[in-house]
Write a protein that holds these residues in place. Structure first.
Motif, mmCIF file in Angstrom:
data_model
loop_
_atom_site.group_PDB
_atom_site.id
_atom_site.type_symbol
_atom_site.label_atom_id
_atom_site.label_comp_id
_atom_site.label_asym_id
_atom_site.label_seq_id
_atom_site.Cartn_x
_atom_site.Cartn_y
_atom_site.Cartn_z
ATOM 1 N N GLU A 1 -76.098 8.535 24.444
ATOM 2 C CA GLU A 1 -77.438 7.949 24.949
ATOM 3 C C GLU A 1 -78.001 8.995 23.419
ATOM 4 N N ILE A 2 -78.897 7.855 22.059
ATOM 5 C CA ILE A 2 -79.310 8.215 21.351
ATOM 6 C C ILE A 2 -80.659 7.148 21.516
ATOM 7 N N TYR A 3 -81.788 8.094 21.339
ATOM 8 C CA TYR A 3 -82.774 7.310 20.704
ATOM 9 C C TYR A 3 -83.483 7.388 19.974
ATOM 10 N N PHE A 4 -83.904 6.657 20.146
ATOM 11 C CA PHE A 4 -85.371 6.071 17.959
ATOM 12 C C PHE A 4 -86.733 6.638 18.730
ATOM 13 N N ASN A 5 -87.220 7.134 18.471
ATOM 14 C CA ASN A 5 -88.509 7.326 18.802
ATOM 15 C C ASN A 5 -89.573 7.225 18.120
ATOM 16 N N ILE A 6 -90.639 6.093 17.391
ATOM 17 C CA ILE A 6 -91.005 5.716 16.313
ATOM 18 C C ILE A 6 -92.374 6.716 16.903
ATOM 19 N N LEU A 7 -93.518 7.397 15.792
ATOM 20 C CA LEU A 7 -94.239 7.913 16.430
ATOM 21 C C LEU A 7 -95.291 7.932 15.702
ATOM 22 N N LYS A 8 -96.362 7.385 15.370
ATOM 23 C CA LYS A 8 -97.547 8.082 14.679
ATOM 24 C C LYS A 8 -97.941 8.983 14.755
ATOM 25 N N TYR B 1 -101.932 11.721 17.285
ATOM 26 C CA TYR B 1 -101.465 12.849 17.855
ATOM 27 C C TYR B 1 -102.603 13.460 17.200
ATOM 28 N N CYS B 2 -103.591 13.517 16.990
ATOM 29 C CA CYS B 2 -105.007 14.319 16.176
ATOM 30 C C CYS B 2 -104.612 14.820 14.262
ATOM 31 N N THR B 3 -104.323 14.515 14.304
ATOM 32 C CA THR B 3 -103.657 14.379 12.628
ATOM 33 C C THR B 3 -104.613 13.170 11.890
ATOM 34 N N PRO B 4 -104.898 14.233 10.405
ATOM 35 C CA PRO B 4 -105.690 13.707 9.669
ATOM 36 C C PRO B 4 -105.162 12.776 9.061
ATOM 37 N N SER B 5 -104.114 12.327 9.138
ATOM 38 C CA SER B 5 -103.801 11.599 7.666
ATOM 39 C C SER B 5 -102.613 10.764 8.745
ATOM 40 N N LYS B 6 -102.092 9.204 8.124
ATOM 41 C CA LYS B 6 -101.444 7.990 8.715
ATOM 42 C C LYS B 6 -99.869 8.499 8.106
ATOM 43 N N ARG B 7 -98.708 8.564 9.227
ATOM 44 C CA ARG B 7 -97.468 8.834 9.432
ATOM 45 C C ARG B 7 -96.928 8.106 9.806
ATOM 46 N N THR B 8 -95.824 6.961 10.189
ATOM 47 C CA THR B 8 -95.166 7.391 10.747
ATOM 48 C C THR B 8 -93.498 7.664 10.523
ATOM 49 N N ARG B 9 -93.535 8.081 12.023
ATOM 50 C CA ARG B 9 -91.582 8.976 11.419
ATOM 51 C C ARG B 9 -91.474 8.670 12.634
ATOM 52 N N ILE B 10 -89.970 8.105 12.318
ATOM 53 C CA ILE B 10 -88.841 7.949 14.025
ATOM 54 C C ILE B 10 -88.063 9.584 14.145
ATOM 55 N N PHE B 11 -87.823 9.895 15.171
ATOM 56 C CA PHE B 11 -87.783 11.309 15.633
ATOM 57 C C PHE B 11 -86.417 10.341 16.872
ATOM 58 N N ILE B 12 -84.879 11.159 15.623
ATOM 59 C CA ILE B 12 -83.810 10.277 16.471
ATOM 60 C C ILE B 12 -83.443 11.746 17.734
ATOM 61 N N SER B 13 -83.250 10.724 19.215
ATOM 62 C CA SER B 13 -82.644 12.024 19.363
ATOM 63 C C SER B 13 -81.428 11.922 21.168
ATOM 64 N N ASN B 14 -81.600 12.944 21.875
ATOM 65 C CA ASN B 14 -80.718 12.563 22.872
ATOM 66 C C ASN B 14 -81.657 12.453 23.670
ATOM 67 N N ILE B 15 -83.032 12.071 24.035
ATOM 68 C CA ILE B 15 -83.691 12.036 24.927
ATOM 69 C C ILE B 15 -85.266 10.877 24.095
ATOM 70 N N GLU B 16 -85.898 10.548 25.627
ATOM 71 C CA GLU B 16 -86.606 9.304 25.033
ATOM 72 C C GLU B 16 -88.096 10.694 25.282
ATOM 73 N N ILE B 17 -88.545 10.126 23.337
ATOM 74 C CA ILE B 17 -90.163 10.938 23.333
ATOM 75 C C ILE B 17 -90.713 10.096 23.381
ATOM 76 N N LYS B 18 -92.440 10.424 25.422
ATOM 77 C CA LYS B 18 -93.602 9.803 24.800
ATOM 78 C C LYS B 18 -94.745 11.427 24.905
ATOM 79 N N PRO B 19 -94.742 11.228 23.637
ATOM 80 C CA PRO B 19 -96.300 12.552 23.943
ATOM 81 C C PRO B 19 -97.366 11.672 24.327
ATOM 82 N N GLU B 20 -98.486 12.556 24.678
ATOM 83 C CA GLU B 20 -99.408 12.528 24.980
ATOM 84 C C GLU B 20 -100.374 11.999 23.621
#
Length: 319
Positions: A152-159, A163-182
């Protein structure tokens, strides 16, 4: 999950952005690996209790890590170099699969999977640019993960800006779990990020001294309006990219890259390393060592601590 009981290993640790978020919510990052001398020095300065291995990751085995830890880690995180994949790299290989299997830096991504396969952590997360999924690369990464023992592999695209970051940044977090931060409930602007900093000086906070410009360049800078760029450079495929953009105080900053240099929103100068660090969500106590360019690069090539912290908090809550 009690973070204090969880062991974390950071591969391609850089200056510590990915680790910083995990550290700030209570995780213990036990081992970090990076082969750049001043990067490793920077990491150790900020995380005194972490064992820092300043070696080429191709020469590091899972057994080396197991011997140092005494047991298998629970979580492995890491950010292999993005240069082989990003369109900002003019020399990026034309064939996507060559970027993973032929490019000397791209091959380092395979070292991440090799070590994950040798350590078998409960959770692993690899960060990179979304372009790492282009034209057959996604299938190749799935195969490498399965070869490491993870079907199982997940491709989590997060901006990061969500998440309170003062700059734009779209990145992929590839993992063995689904990641859905608040997500953060607000957007942090440049002005808010830089608020409270004194005038640039060599004393406090660290990394807040001026980066000098030539008189000729200062005159050109004085004519640049907010949102405009002083220079442009050619990326892959002839794509023209801006640099030395004058920041807009009431907006989120553009994406911070290793090569990024920004102009202050109001003053005719480059922003300091500390100001650039704030655009990525680093606390002022996080110190960067080495030459000035190395310091800027460490920040631009890292995971924003604000985003990393959101991911770490998600793990505590859900696993």
């Amino acid at each position: 999950m009690n973070p204090k009981e969880i062991t974390v290993v950071d591969l391609f640790c850089g200056g510590g952005g990915f680790s910083r978020g995990f550290h700030d919510v209570g995780f213990k990052v036990k081992i970090a690996i990076d082969n750049e001398k001043n990067v490793a020095r920077t990491y150790k300065y900020n995380f005194l209790e972490t064992i820092v291995i300043a070696e080429d990751i191709k020469e590091v085995s899972g057994k080396d890590i197991l011997d140092a830890l005494g047991r298998a880690p629970d979580i492995v995180i890491g950010s292999p170099p993005c240069e082989p994949y990003t369109a900002a790299n003019k020399k990026r290989m034309n064939k996507p699969l060559d970027r993973l299997y032929s490019d000397p830096m791209g091959i380092l991504t395979l070292s991440f999977f090799r070590i994950v396969g040798e350590l078998k952590p409960s959770i692993w997360i690899m960060e990179n640019v979304p372009a790492i999924l282009e034209d057959g690369l996604k299938d190749a990464l799935e195969k490498e993960a399965e070869r490491s023992g993870y079907k199982e592999i997940y491709f989590n695209i997060l901006k990061a800006e969500e998440y309170c970051t003062p700059s734009k940044r779209t990145r992929i977090f590839i993992s063995n779990i689904e990641i859905k931060p608040e997500k953060c409930n607000k957007k942090v602007t440049v002005a808010e990020a830089l608020e409270g900093l004194p005038s640039p000086n060599p004393n406090f906070p660290p990394n807040h001294d001026l980066t000098n410009l030539s008189f000729k360049k200062e005159r050109k800078v004085s004519k640049i309006s907010p949102g405009e760029a002083l220079i442009r450079y050619e990326g892959h495929g002839g794509r023209v990219l801006p640099n030395m953009i004058r920041l807009e105080g009431n907006r989120i900053a553009p994406t911070v890259l290793g090569s990024s240099r920004f102009l202050h929103p109001e003053e005719n100068r480059l922003i300091t390393v500390r100001e650039q660090a704030r655009l990525m969500g680093y606390p002022d106590e996080h110190v960067f060592l080495g030459g000035k360019d190395e310091q800027y690069n460490m920040i631009g090539e890292s995971v924003p601590p604000t985003l990393s912290k959101a991911i770490a908090a998600f793990l505590i809550k859900n696993f």
